[in-house]
Each structure stands twice: as C-alpha cells, then as structure tokens.
Write a protein that holds these residues in place. Structure first.
Motif, PDB file in Angstrom:
ATOM      1  N   UNK A  23       7.023  16.285   6.516  1.00 17.99           N
ATOM      2  CA  UNK A  23       8.392  16.880   5.521  1.00 17.99           C
ATOM      3  C   UNK A  23       7.579  17.150   4.147  1.00 17.99           C
ATOM      4  N   UNK A  24       7.743  18.153   3.676  1.00 16.74           N
ATOM      5  CA  UNK A  24       7.267  18.449   2.145  1.00 16.74           C
ATOM      6  C   UNK A  24       7.776  17.274   1.318  1.00 16.74           C
ATOM      7  N   UNK A  25       8.713  16.747   1.762  1.00 15.28           N
ATOM      8  CA  UNK A  25       9.272  15.649   0.661  1.00 15.28           C
ATOM      9  C   UNK A  25       8.170  14.380   0.751  1.00 15.28           C
ATOM     10  N   UNK A  26       7.393  14.333   1.605  1.00 18.04           N
ATOM     11  CA  UNK A  26       6.376  13.247   1.773  1.00 18.04           C
ATOM     12  C   UNK A  26       5.256  13.395   0.724  1.00 18.04           C
ATOM     13  N   UNK A  27       5.057  14.781   0.250  1.00 20.59           N
ATOM     14  CA  UNK A  27       3.800  15.059  -0.497  1.00 20.59           C
ATOM     15  C   UNK A  27       3.988  14.590  -1.764  1.00 20.59           C
ATOM     16  N   UNK A  28       3.188  13.937  -2.292  1.00 21.40           N
ATOM     17  CA  UNK A  28       3.442  13.696  -3.850  1.00 21.40           C
ATOM     18  C   UNK A  28       2.692  14.980  -4.615  1.00 21.40           C
ATOM     19  N   UNK A  29       3.567  15.448  -5.619  1.00 19.88           N
ATOM     20  CA  UNK A  29       2.805  16.738  -6.382  1.00 19.88           C
ATOM     21  C   UNK A  29       2.801  16.416  -7.839  1.00 19.88           C
ATOM     22  N   UNK A  30       2.001  16.703  -8.600  1.00 19.10           N
ATOM     23  CA  UNK A  30       1.705  16.438  -9.960  1.00 19.10           C
ATOM     24  C   UNK A  30       3.205  17.340 -10.604  1.00 19.10           C
ATOM     25  N   UNK A  31       3.579  17.025 -11.707  1.00 16.95           N
ATOM     26  CA  UNK A  31       4.565  17.657 -12.468  1.00 16.95           C
ATOM     27  C   UNK A  31       4.033  18.802 -12.778  1.00 16.95           C
ATOM     28  N   UNK A  32       5.014  19.906 -12.470  1.00 14.39           N
ATOM     29  CA  UNK A  32       4.662  21.436 -12.730  1.00 14.39           C
ATOM     30  C   UNK A  32       3.746  22.120 -11.747  1.00 14.39           C
ATOM     31  N   UNK A  33       3.917  21.521 -10.359  1.00 11.11           N
ATOM     32  CA  UNK A  33       3.103  22.326  -9.453  1.00 11.11           C
ATOM     33  C   UNK A  33       4.201  23.255  -8.982  1.00 11.11           C
ATOM     34  N   UNK A  34       3.515  24.440  -8.875  1.00 12.64           N
ATOM     35  CA  UNK A  34       4.299  25.657  -8.209  1.00 12.64           C
ATOM     36  C   UNK A  34       4.253  25.561  -6.730  1.00 12.64           C
ATOM     37  N   UNK A  35       5.425  25.414  -6.156  1.00 11.03           N
ATOM     38  CA  UNK A  35       5.284  24.918  -4.883  1.00 11.03           C
ATOM     39  C   UNK A  35       6.005  26.199  -3.933  1.00 11.03           C
ATOM     40  N   UNK A  36       5.929  27.276  -4.574  1.00 14.66           N
ATOM     41  CA  UNK A  36       6.365  28.636  -4.096  1.00 14.66           C
ATOM     42  C   UNK A  36       5.081  29.334  -3.407  1.00 14.66           C
ATOM     43  N   UNK A  37       3.905  28.922  -4.050  1.00 18.69           N
ATOM     44  CA  UNK A  37       2.849  29.791  -3.717  1.00 18.69           C
ATOM     45  C   UNK A  37       1.613  28.919  -3.226  1.00 18.69           C
ATOM     46  N   UNK A  38       1.067  29.172  -2.059  1.00 20.00           N
ATOM     47  CA  UNK A  38       0.091  28.518  -1.497  1.00 20.00           C
ATOM     48  C   UNK A  38      -1.171  28.080  -2.560  1.00 20.00           C
ATOM     49  N   UNK A  39      -1.690  27.147  -2.328  1.00 20.10           N
ATOM     50  CA  UNK A  39      -3.134  26.578  -3.031  1.00 20.10           C
ATOM     51  C   UNK A  39      -4.209  26.592  -1.958  1.00 20.10           C
ATOM     52  N   UNK A  40      -5.352  26.851  -2.670  1.00 22.99           N
ATOM     53  CA  UNK A  40      -6.551  27.006  -1.862  1.00 22.99           C
ATOM     54  C   UNK A  40      -6.899  25.678  -1.017  1.00 22.99           C
ATOM     55  N   UNK A  41      -6.805  24.541  -1.762  1.00 27.07           N
ATOM     56  CA  UNK A  41      -7.218  23.246  -1.275  1.00 27.07           C
ATOM     57  C   UNK A  41      -6.184  22.768  -0.126  1.00 27.07           C
ATOM     58  N   UNK A  42      -4.776  22.987  -0.458  1.00 24.80           N
ATOM     59  CA  UNK A  42      -3.848  22.602   0.546  1.00 24.80           C
ATOM     60  C   UNK A  42      -3.810  23.434   1.881  1.00 24.80           C
ATOM     61  N   UNK A  43      -4.188  24.751   1.607  1.00 27.06           N
ATOM     62  CA  UNK A  43      -4.301  25.640   2.821  1.00 27.06           C
ATOM     63  C   UNK A  43      -5.468  25.241   3.753  1.00 27.06           C
ATOM     64  N   UNK A  44      -6.576  25.162   2.861  1.00 27.97           N
ATOM     65  CA  UNK A  44      -7.870  24.602   3.749  1.00 27.97           C
ATOM     66  C   UNK A  44      -7.553  23.231   4.588  1.00 27.97           C
ATOM     67  N   UNK A  45      -6.592  22.330   3.770  1.00 27.61           N
ATOM     68  CA  UNK A  45      -6.425  21.098   4.380  1.00 27.61           C
ATOM     69  C   UNK A  45      -5.317  21.459   5.468  1.00 27.61           C
ATOM     70  N   UNK A  46      -4.663  22.056   5.544  1.00 31.85           N
ATOM     71  CA  UNK A  46      -3.894  22.662   6.593  1.00 31.85           C
ATOM     72  C   UNK A  46      -4.543  23.303   7.833  1.00 31.85           C
ATOM     73  N   UNK A  47      -5.532  24.013   7.650  1.00 33.64           N
ATOM     74  CA  UNK A  47      -6.580  24.648   8.371  1.00 33.64           C
ATOM     75  C   UNK A  47      -7.228  23.451   9.177  1.00 33.64           C
ATOM     76  N   UNK A  48      -7.729  22.464   8.310  1.00 31.99           N
ATOM     77  CA  UNK A  48      -8.460  21.317   8.832  1.00 31.99           C
ATOM     78  C   UNK A  48      -7.422  20.196   9.611  1.00 31.99           C
ATOM     79  N   UNK A  49      -6.219  20.666   9.733  1.00 31.87           N
ATOM     80  CA  UNK A  49      -5.284  19.762  10.478  1.00 31.87           C
ATOM     81  C   UNK A  49      -4.513  18.426   9.594  1.00 31.87           C
TER      82      UNK A  49
END
Length: 275
Positions: free
Chosen positions: A3-29
């Motif tokens: 669940x996305x609610x489980x992810x702690x995000x720094x204030x101001x994070x734009x959750x509407x666009x993908x981020x390189x590090x998070x996409x890489x994390x997703x690809x790595x499982x």
C-alpha cells in the motif's frame, strides 16, 4: 503488492510522477515505491520484457566493481553519486565485508533516497549520505561534511553506476566527470556503467522506456561511452557488456558477444584508474 500509505515520503514529494530511484527499486522487486513507479516499471516491461533482469545486471556491475576496487585495487574510500534507494548489498555493505575500515559517502538528489539512507545508516560507522545533484559537481566537492569524512589526499573511487545515461549531451557529462575526477588524487578510480548504442532493438527499447517514463535515459555509441573515462588507464577487461565484465578475473573465459541475449547487450561497465 504493498500500500502506498505504508511509504514514508518527505514533505513536498510529488506522488503524481515516477522517480528514478523508486522505479529502479520497483524493477528490483523492492517495496519503497508508489503505484506511479510500478506503472512506470510496467512500461519498461512493455518495451523490453527483461527490464527487471536489466536492473539486476546493473546491480551486479555495482557489486562486482566495488569488490574489485576494495579487494584488488585496495581502495578504502568511495564516493557513490546517484546511489538510489537501499536494496540488498549496498555499496557500503560490500565494501565493509572486504575491509571493515572502508568509508562510503553516498550522494543523491532525491530527498526520499536521502531520508531512507539516513535511517538505514543511523548506526553505520563507515557510511554517510547527503543530498546533492550530479549536475553540480562543485557543490558536491565543496561540502564540508564530505571533506571531513573522506581524505582527498588519498585515492578515492568515484561511482557513477547507472547515472551518465540520465545526463543529456547538452549537460556535458564529460565535463561533470572531469570536475569530479580532477579533485581526486592519483590512484583514484572511476567505476561507470551506461547504455551503449550499437544499433540493437533492445538497446533502443530500454532507452525509449526510460525517456517515456522519466524523461531521460540516452544510449550512446561505444566510443562516446569510452570517452567518459577521460583517457585514464582502463582496468582489464576495459569497457564491456556486464555479463562479460569481471574486473577481478580479466582472463576468465566469457561468452562471445553474439551469444549474449539482446537484453544482456543493453548495458556496459568499466573501471579506469587515474595515473
């Protein structure tokens, strides 16, 4: 699925666009990513079905490179720029496993990466992290905490793993590398991985997926990738496809290039030494 609610995000994070590090994390499982990042990972998989294997290849180059730098080259100071989110066998873990005195300074421009790394490194003696952008090497080099942590009078290994393809020609990647390596003493090393363009469909597919989802990810002809090493002394086997690249075993029998799967020819890695 988490669940996305489980992810702690720094204030101001734009959750509407993908981020390189998070996409890489997703690809790595990994689990430190959002629905928008998993959707981007799916786009990668649509362009190149082995996208996740490509991500793992890049990770294997990082691990193999750090093993060479610490064990064989005797480097005990590492500057890892664009470190990405924590996942199995981070740079400092690989380095410390070979030399407990090794120091690793992580740099990333993503506040979420830095926040997670700070949490992970809270009890780590030999590692630190700070927020900065590879596009501003002078700022990175001027940071007092970096200068206090690493000894710039002794060799340092600069890691740019999976980073240079994110920098456009207009942003002059070689100038950025030259600024960083110019601050490091003789005996320092550069570990770099990037995406070659030899006219193959899988290479174009990986690049197209990255540009579509993240707005960057340029493949380049092999001579251009070689130029990133600024004429420094290449460590055998030189710049090569990652499945053929074993710097600690330069005489190891490897598969012929034509025997590699197309996705195995999407990324190259190399190490050079400043002499």
């Amino acid at each position: 699925m988490h669940d996305d609610q489980d992810i702690e995000l720094p204030p101001g994070t734009d959750t509407s666009v993908p981020a390189t590090a998070r996409v890489y994390d997703a690809l790595l499982g990994g689990t430190t990513n959002l629905a928008v990042d998993r959707a981007a990972a799916d786009v990668f998989a649509q362009h190149i079905p082995q996208a996740r294997e490509c991500a793992k290849l890049n990770r294997s180059a990082l691990i193999r490179g750090v093993e060479y730098l610490v064990r064989t080259a005797g480097i005990d100071q590492i500057l890892d720029i664009g470190c990405g989110l924590p996942s199995a066998q981070n740079t400092h873990q690989v380095a410390a496993g070979l030399n407990p005195a090794a120091k690793v300074a992580y740099v990333d421009h993503d506040p979420m990466v830095v926040a997670h790394a700070e949490m992970m490194l809270a009890d780590a003696q030999g590692a630190m992290v700070f927020e900065a952008d590879l596009l501003d090497p002078d700022y990175i080099l001027s940071r007092t905490e970096l200068r206090a942590f690493l000894d710039f009078d002794r060799p340092v290994a600069l890691l740019l793993v999976g980073m240079i393809m994110q920098i456009s020609d207009e942003q002059r990647p070689n100038d950025i590398i030259a600024a960083l390596m110019g601050a490091l003493p003789t005996g320092s090393h550069l570990l770099l991985s990037s995406w070659p363009d030899t006219g193959e469909a899988a290479q174009a597919a990986l690049s197209a997926a990255c540009i579509e989802t993240l707005g960057n990810g340029w493949m380049r002809p092999v001579p251009v990738l070689e130029s990133h090493f600024l004429g420094m002394e290449m460590v055998a086997p030189g710049l090569d496809y990652i499945p053929r690249w074993f710097p600690e075993e330069p005489d190891r029998p490897v598969r012929a290039v034509e025997d590699l799967e197309p996705y195995e020819r999407t990324q190259m890695a190399g190490i050079a030494r400043k002499v």
